[in-house]
Design a protein around this motif. Structure first.
Motif, PDB file in Angstrom:
ATOM      1  N   GLY A 224       0.350  -1.410   0.102  1.00 44.95           N
ATOM      2  CA  GLY A 224       0.509   0.274   0.188  1.00 44.95           C
ATOM      3  C   GLY A 224       1.009   1.437   0.107  1.00 44.95           C
ATOM      4  N   ARG A 225       1.908   1.447  -0.407  1.00 38.14           N
ATOM      5  CA  ARG A 225       3.352   2.560   0.320  1.00 38.14           C
ATOM      6  C   ARG A 225       2.760   3.769  -0.945  1.00 38.14           C
ATOM      7  NH1 ARG A 225       4.318   5.586   4.030  1.00 38.14           N
ATOM      8  NH2 ARG A 225       4.963   3.699   5.072  1.00 38.14           N
ATOM      9  N   THR A 226       2.644   3.274  -1.574  1.00 35.02           N
ATOM     10  CA  THR A 226       2.193   3.326  -3.311  1.00 35.02           C
ATOM     11  C   THR A 226       1.207   4.219  -3.963  1.00 35.02           C
ATOM     12  OG1 THR A 226       2.369   2.018  -4.902  1.00 35.02           O
ATOM     13  CG2 THR A 226       4.826   2.672  -4.191  1.00 35.02           C
ATOM     14  N   GLY A 227       0.568   3.986  -2.773  1.00 38.60           N
ATOM     15  CA  GLY A 227      -1.391   3.803  -2.486  1.00 38.60           C
ATOM     16  C   GLY A 227      -1.708   2.790  -3.618  1.00 38.60           C
ATOM     17  N   THR A 228      -1.413   1.408  -3.828  1.00 42.55           N
ATOM     18  CA  THR A 228      -1.720   0.065  -4.760  1.00 42.55           C
ATOM     19  C   THR A 228      -1.347  -0.979  -3.823  1.00 42.55           C
ATOM     20  OG1 THR A 228      -0.168   0.418  -6.404  1.00 42.55           O
ATOM     21  CG2 THR A 228      -2.251   1.286  -6.961  1.00 42.55           C
ATOM     22  N   TRP A 229      -1.784  -2.000  -3.376  1.00 45.66           N
ATOM     23  CA  TRP A 229      -1.496  -2.840  -2.532  1.00 45.66           C
ATOM     24  C   TRP A 229       0.063  -2.948  -2.965  1.00 45.66           C
ATOM     25  CZ3 TRP A 229      -2.832  -4.766   1.684  1.00 45.66           C
ATOM     26  CH2 TRP A 229      -4.378  -4.593   1.284  1.00 45.66           C
ATOM     27  N   PHE A 230       0.632  -2.828  -4.452  1.00 47.30           N
ATOM     28  CA  PHE A 230       2.546  -2.987  -4.598  1.00 47.30           C
ATOM     29  C   PHE A 230       2.269  -2.134  -6.150  1.00 47.30           C
ATOM     30  CE2 PHE A 230      -0.237  -7.610  -4.085  1.00 47.30           C
ATOM     31  CZ  PHE A 230       0.794  -7.114  -2.649  1.00 47.30           C
ATOM     32  N   ALA A 231       4.113  -1.851  -6.156  1.00 50.95           N
ATOM     33  CA  ALA A 231       3.873  -0.478  -7.294  1.00 50.95           C
ATOM     34  C   ALA A 231       3.721  -0.971  -8.218  1.00 50.95           C
ATOM     35  CB  ALA A 231       5.642   0.218  -6.711  1.00 50.95           C
ATOM     36  N   PHE A 232       3.799  -2.524  -8.872  1.00 53.30           N
ATOM     37  CA  PHE A 232       3.694  -2.974 -10.248  1.00 53.30           C
ATOM     38  C   PHE A 232       2.605  -2.755 -11.484  1.00 53.30           C
ATOM     39  CE2 PHE A 232       2.864  -7.263  -8.011  1.00 53.30           C
ATOM     40  CZ  PHE A 232       1.782  -7.419  -9.280  1.00 53.30           C
ATOM     41  N   ASN A 301      -6.288   6.158   1.082  1.00 53.45           N
ATOM     42  CA  ASN A 301      -5.929   7.126   1.530  1.00 53.45           C
ATOM     43  C   ASN A 301      -4.441   7.744   0.787  1.00 53.45           C
ATOM     44  OD1 ASN A 301      -6.356   9.279   4.514  1.00 53.45           O
ATOM     45  ND2 ASN A 301      -4.584   8.678   4.693  1.00 53.45           N
ATOM     46  N   ALA A 302      -3.925   6.777   0.897  1.00 53.03           N
ATOM     47  CA  ALA A 302      -1.894   6.479   0.704  1.00 53.03           C
ATOM     48  C   ALA A 302      -2.152   7.935  -0.810  1.00 53.03           C
ATOM     49  CB  ALA A 302      -1.775   5.698   0.796  1.00 53.03           C
ATOM     50  N   LYS A 329       5.553   9.235  -5.101  1.00 55.54           N
ATOM     51  CA  LYS A 329       3.948   8.489  -5.483  1.00 55.54           C
ATOM     52  C   LYS A 329       3.129   7.576  -4.255  1.00 55.54           C
ATOM     53  CE  LYS A 329       2.331   6.473  -9.337  1.00 55.54           C
ATOM     54  NZ  LYS A 329       1.800   7.526 -10.495  1.00 55.54           N
ATOM     55  N   GLY A 330       2.722   8.569  -3.838  1.00 60.04           N
ATOM     56  CA  GLY A 330       1.759   7.796  -3.075  1.00 60.04           C
ATOM     57  C   GLY A 330       2.414   8.474  -1.823  1.00 60.04           C
ATOM     58  N   LEU A 331       2.306   7.990  -0.187  1.00 58.85           N
ATOM     59  CA  LEU A 331       3.155   8.700   0.654  1.00 58.85           C
ATOM     60  C   LEU A 331       4.915   8.138   0.740  1.00 58.85           C
ATOM     61  CD1 LEU A 331       0.317   7.904   3.521  1.00 58.85           C
ATOM     62  CD2 LEU A 331       1.425  10.018   2.417  1.00 58.85           C
ATOM     63  N   MET A 332       5.080   8.027  -0.374  1.00 54.90           N
ATOM     64  CA  MET A 332       6.401   7.853  -0.017  1.00 54.90           C
ATOM     65  C   MET A 332       7.350   8.595  -1.289  1.00 54.90           C
ATOM     66  SD  MET A 332       8.131   4.334  -2.034  1.00 54.90           S
ATOM     67  CE  MET A 332      10.436   4.216  -2.339  1.00 54.90           C
ATOM     68  N   ILE A 333       8.053   9.541  -0.982  1.00 54.85           N
ATOM     69  CA  ILE A 333       7.907  10.973  -1.136  1.00 54.85           C
ATOM     70  C   ILE A 333       9.905  11.262  -0.951  1.00 54.85           C
ATOM     71  CG2 ILE A 333       7.554  13.623  -0.664  1.00 54.85           C
ATOM     72  CD1 ILE A 333       4.963  12.973  -0.388  1.00 54.85           C
ATOM     73  N   PRO A 368       5.538   8.083   5.534  1.00 57.33           N
ATOM     74  CA  PRO A 368       4.978   8.146   7.348  1.00 57.33           C
ATOM     75  C   PRO A 368       3.911   7.074   6.943  1.00 57.33           C
ATOM     76  CG  PRO A 368       3.657   9.472   5.368  1.00 57.33           C
ATOM     77  CD  PRO A 368       5.212   9.165   4.742  1.00 57.33           C
ATOM     78  N   PRO A 369       3.203   6.703   8.247  1.00 57.85           N
ATOM     79  CA  PRO A 369       1.868   5.862   8.450  1.00 57.85           C
ATOM     80  C   PRO A 369       0.926   6.644   6.733  1.00 57.85           C
ATOM     81  CG  PRO A 369       3.002   6.177  10.075  1.00 57.85           C
ATOM     82  CD  PRO A 369       3.293   6.930   9.339  1.00 57.85           C
ATOM     83  N   LEU A 370       0.644   4.719   6.505  1.00 56.81           N
ATOM     84  CA  LEU A 370      -0.902   5.526   5.677  1.00 56.81           C
ATOM     85  C   LEU A 370      -1.894   5.497   6.221  1.00 56.81           C
ATOM     86  CD1 LEU A 370      -0.637   1.916   3.295  1.00 56.81           C
ATOM     87  CD2 LEU A 370       1.031   3.927   3.245  1.00 56.81           C
ATOM     88  N   THR A 371      -1.841   5.690   7.374  1.00 58.35           N
ATOM     89  CA  THR A 371      -3.177   6.494   8.049  1.00 58.35           C
ATOM     90  C   THR A 371      -3.279   8.541   8.124  1.00 58.35           C
ATOM     91  OG1 THR A 371      -1.965   6.091  10.419  1.00 58.35           O
ATOM     92  CG2 THR A 371      -3.680   4.469   9.446  1.00 58.35           C
ATOM     93  N   LEU A 372      -2.493   8.429   7.568  1.00 54.64           N
ATOM     94  CA  LEU A 372      -1.629   9.843   7.621  1.00 54.64           C
ATOM     95  C   LEU A 372      -3.286  11.331   7.182  1.00 54.64           C
ATOM     96  CD1 LEU A 372       0.783  11.696   8.218  1.00 54.64           C
ATOM     97  CD2 LEU A 372       0.503  12.035   5.653  1.00 54.64           C
TER      98      LEU A 372
END
Length: 389
Positions: A224-232, A301-302, A329-333, A368-372
């Motif tokens: 979930g880090r980039t807003g999808t389960w997996f970045a691919f 949310n991410a 991408k998502g919550l990876m900045i 940050p956590p995906l709950t941000l």
């Protein structure tokens, strides 16, 4: 207490935490901090999530370990969930991201051996980071990681990340010996470097055409880090092999290597194993993490809060002379600075109550956590702006 009995492998801040809740941590003096590191992309559902605390407590009172000499129900449940989410077919569980990548590298060797390649090669990327075991160090880049450990095992060819011309060149020169390609969809330790749009899709086609395994290290980008389960998923592809860890356990050690059915057949009983890998506690935690992400809509949310954070940082730091680029991408900045600045992480914590990570000496990495929430986005933007101005 003293750190004198610890090996000097880390340079921690003079800061120690006693408890956490959600996106917040409290130190020994009771001071509160907003956690924009999440244990380096680990605590995706936040600290001390009540559902996770309950699952850990209950499982600890039931069963922690039996070994893989016996069937493990929670292991099978987690494997089913992850294969359904990813489109891959089989899973192997171990204890860390480095171990998951070692599993992938063993599969690459077996794939080459099955094809009759005496000395198979694996293509890896410049600026990559895949772990600190000897094998994963060999697949990684950067003299500081490798210093003093030559000669490292394995045969690797390094190419520029996102460089399709370099890929064509090594194919022409080494194509008959290449068994696999290993890469991160987004390079995390190197400062959140994102491949050009379409690169992963083209690479997927290239691997299929030449019979190479496409192996994605999603240890930092997955769950979930980039807003999808997996970045691919952003490129609409499915790899042959994918590795996971970090966010899957939310702090409980677990790693996973997911593969297509044809790749899974390369392993036979006795060809790979792990004493602790896939134990009942770790796998129940993994299942609970997936439940929480689904129930709380944390993928959405991410993506939403990550997009908002990226836009706000670009707006507020547009005229900041120290900033070279802001990407994510998502919550990876990542916020790349013109020159290295000392003590940024310490100053952010002590002066602004914000926990950040600085990689490669001059790139602020936010995970940050995906709950941000929106209010916390503004807190991060305000703190970073003050820190750099």
């Amino acid at each position: 207490m003293t750190a004198a009995c610890l090996m000097s492998t880390y340079q921690p801040l003079a800061l120690s935490f006693t408890r956490g809740l959600g996106t917040r941590l409290w130190d020994q003096q009771g001071l509160e901090y907003l956690d924009a590191v999440a244990g380096v992309a680990v605590t995706n559902v936040g600290h001390s999530h009540p559902k996770l605390v309950s699952a850990i407590s209950e499982q600890a009172g039931l069963l922690l370990h039996t070994s893989n000499l016996y069937s493990i129900d929670w292991q099978q449940r987690l494997a089913l969930r992850l294969t359904q989410l990813s489109g891959l077919d089989r899973a192997f569980f171990n204890n860390s991201g480095a171990e998951a990548n070692e599993t992938a590298l063993k599969l690459a060797r077996l794939h080459g051996w099955k094809k009759g390649i005496e000395q198979p090669l694996v293509v890896v990327m410049e600026n990559a980071f895949h772990g600190r075991t000897l094998g994963t160090m060999a697949a990684s880049d950067g003299p500081s990681v490798r210093l003093g450990f030559q000669r490292l095992p394995g045969d690797f060819i390094k190419v520029g990340f996102g460089d399709l011309h370099a890929l064509d060149a090594i194919t022409a020169q080494w194509g008959t010996r290449i068994a696999a390609v290993l890469l991160e969809p987004i390079q995390g330790e190197s400062g959140v470097l994102i491949a050009p749009p379409g690169y992963l899709k083209t690479l997927r086609d290239h691997c299929t055409r030449h019979g190479w395994l496409m192996m994605l290290d999603e240890i930092q980008t997955g769950i979930g880090r980039t807003g999808t389960w997996f970045a691919f998923e952003h490129e609409g592809i499915v790899p042959d092999v994918m590795t996971l860890a970090k966010g899957l356990g939310n702090g409980v050690p677990i790693g996973a290597c997911l593969v297509k059915a044809s790749v899974a057949q390369l392993f036979t009983p006795g060809s790979h194993g792990s004493t602790f890998g896939g134990n009942p506690l770790a796998c129940r935690v993994g299942c609970t993490v997936l439940d929480i992400i689904e129930e709380q809509g944390l993928l959405h949310n991410a993506a939403r809060q990550g997009g908002h954070l990226l836009a706000r940082l670009r707006m507020e730091l547009d005229e900041c002379a120290q900033v070279v680029a802001i990407r994510g991408k998502g919550l990876m900045i990542g916020i790349e600075l013109a020159i290295p600045y000392r003590d940024l992480a310490r100053r952010a914590a002590h002066e602004h109550g914000l926990l950040i990570n600085v990689t490669r000496g001059k790139i602020i990495r936010l995970l940050p956590p995906l709950t941000l929430d929106g209010k916390e986005v503004e807190m991060i933007v305000r703190a970073i702006t003050r820190l750099l101005n």
